[in-house]
Design a protein around this motif. Structure first.
Motif, PDB file in Angstrom:
ATOM      1  N   GLU A  36       0.822  -1.203   0.000  1.00 19.83           N
ATOM      2  CA  GLU A  36       0.000   0.000   0.000  1.00 19.83           C
ATOM      3  C   GLU A  36       0.862   1.262   0.000  1.00 19.83           C
ATOM      4  O   GLU A  36       0.593   2.223  -0.724  1.00 19.83           O
ATOM      5  CB  GLU A  36      -0.928  -0.004   1.220  1.00 19.83           C
ATOM      6  N   LYS A  37       1.912   1.259   0.801  1.00 19.30           N
ATOM      7  CA  LYS A  37       2.799   2.426   0.858  1.00 19.30           C
ATOM      8  C   LYS A  37       3.572   2.585  -0.445  1.00 19.30           C
ATOM      9  O   LYS A  37       3.815   3.710  -0.897  1.00 19.30           O
ATOM     10  CB  LYS A  37       3.753   2.313   2.060  1.00 19.30           C
ATOM     11  N   LYS A  39       2.455   1.774  -3.348  1.00 16.08           N
ATOM     12  CA  LYS A  39       1.465   2.258  -4.315  1.00 16.08           C
ATOM     13  C   LYS A  39       1.174   3.740  -4.146  1.00 16.08           C
ATOM     14  O   LYS A  39       0.973   4.465  -5.131  1.00 16.08           O
ATOM     15  CB  LYS A  39       0.174   1.443  -4.150  1.00 16.08           C
ATOM     16  N   THR A  40       1.179   4.208  -2.928  1.00 16.73           N
ATOM     17  CA  THR A  40       0.791   5.600  -2.659  1.00 16.73           C
ATOM     18  C   THR A  40       1.981   6.559  -2.573  1.00 16.73           C
ATOM     19  O   THR A  40       1.796   7.750  -2.355  1.00 16.73           O
ATOM     20  CB  THR A  40      -0.004   5.682  -1.344  1.00 16.73           C
ATOM     21  N   THR A  41       3.187   6.028  -2.744  1.00 17.13           N
ATOM     22  CA  THR A  41       4.388   6.875  -2.715  1.00 17.13           C
ATOM     23  C   THR A  41       4.834   7.181  -4.141  1.00 17.13           C
ATOM     24  O   THR A  41       5.151   6.271  -4.902  1.00 17.13           O
ATOM     25  CB  THR A  41       5.550   6.184  -1.967  1.00 17.13           C
ATOM     26  N   ALA A  42       4.815   8.455  -4.502  1.00 21.29           N
ATOM     27  CA  ALA A  42       5.204   8.852  -5.853  1.00 21.29           C
ATOM     28  C   ALA A  42       6.683   8.551  -6.099  1.00 21.29           C
ATOM     29  O   ALA A  42       7.531   8.849  -5.255  1.00 21.29           O
ATOM     30  CB  ALA A  42       4.935  10.341  -6.051  1.00 21.29           C
ATOM     31  N   ALA A  44       8.427   5.842  -5.955  1.00 21.04           N
ATOM     32  CA  ALA A  44       8.958   5.090  -4.809  1.00 21.04           C
ATOM     33  C   ALA A  44      10.329   4.488  -5.112  1.00 21.04           C
ATOM     34  O   ALA A  44      10.567   3.972  -6.205  1.00 21.04           O
ATOM     35  CB  ALA A  44       7.982   3.995  -4.412  1.00 21.04           C
TER      36      ALA A  44
END
Length: 231
Positions: A36-37, A39-42, A44
């Motif tokens: 999840e992190k 996926k939500t971290t631009a 990454a």
């Protein structure tokens, strides 16, 4: 004799402060939270610290590979932005935990460590293709454990420290108990399909079967004497 406690107290304070700071920088999270992190971290930053051979066999999409055991690990990780989160993983979690601690020392401000490594990641991903069998198949494994003797299966990997420590005495036991117990060692890296099907998520994992049914299981290092008690 006069003992000065101040230096000792100061040293203890510094150690505790360092550990507290590191715990804020490094966050060890399970596969679901890790995904999840990511996926939500631009843009990454994802780092696989296993060997190139392991990486080529299977890895998380968009990961960079720098072997934790390489002498120039400290130098090569400098390509990452220390001010942005860095996601780190290995096969089972041991190497990535060590790497995360080193990365914190090098000044990385936020590190996400995958708890259980790629083994837990693959086990948590029901969409992962499983039609292609690599290594031993489940029917072959079922044939291996069906016996009127006790069967001991050791799931291991060459890079696993506790596995290497246990290997010599397991080899001796295989000879000493021949005719009484069948002992087989299965390399998880060479048998990824079976490893996923049996949900082997930590190493070493030892399983004893009696008449084809699981009778005992141990995860992690166990001494020769303690293992013999179960055989």
């Amino acid at each position: 004799m006069k003992i000065t406690l101040l230096p000792l107290m100061l040293l203890s304070f510094l150690i505790i402060s360092c550990q507290a700071q590191q715990s804020k920088v490094i966050e060890t999270i399970d596969a679901k939270a890790f995904a999840e992190k990511l996926k939500t971290t631009a843009n990454a930053q994802l780092l696989d610290v296993r060997t190139p051979e392991e990486f080529n066999a299977d890895h998380i999409d968009n990961a960079s590979n720098i072997n934790w055991y390489d002498d120039d690990f400290d130098i090569r990780v400098e390509k990452f932005d220390k001010t942005k989160p860095l996601f780190v993983y290995c096969k089972a979690g041991s190497r990535s935990s060590q790497a995360a601690a080193k990365l914190a020392e090098l000044g990385f401000e936020k590190i996400y460590n995958l708890d259980g490594g790629l083994m837990k990641w693959n086990a948590a991903d029901p969409s992962k293709p499983s039609s292609k069998v690599i290594g031993m198949s489940e029917p072959e494994y079922n044939g291996l454990i069906k016996s009127n003797k006790k069967v001991l299966i050791d799931f291991y990997a060459e890079w696993c420290g506790p596995c290497r420590k246990m290997a010599p005495y397991l080899a001796e036991m295989e000879q000493d108990l021949k005719g009484e117990v069948t002992i087989s060692r299965i390399d998880v890296d060479r048998n990824p399909t079976l490893t996923e099907q049996l949900k082997i998520q930590s190493l070493p994992t030892l399983i004893i079967y009696e008449n084809g049914k699981e009778a005992w299981r141990n995860i992690g290092y166990i001494s020769e004497d303690d293992l013999k008690k179960h055989l």
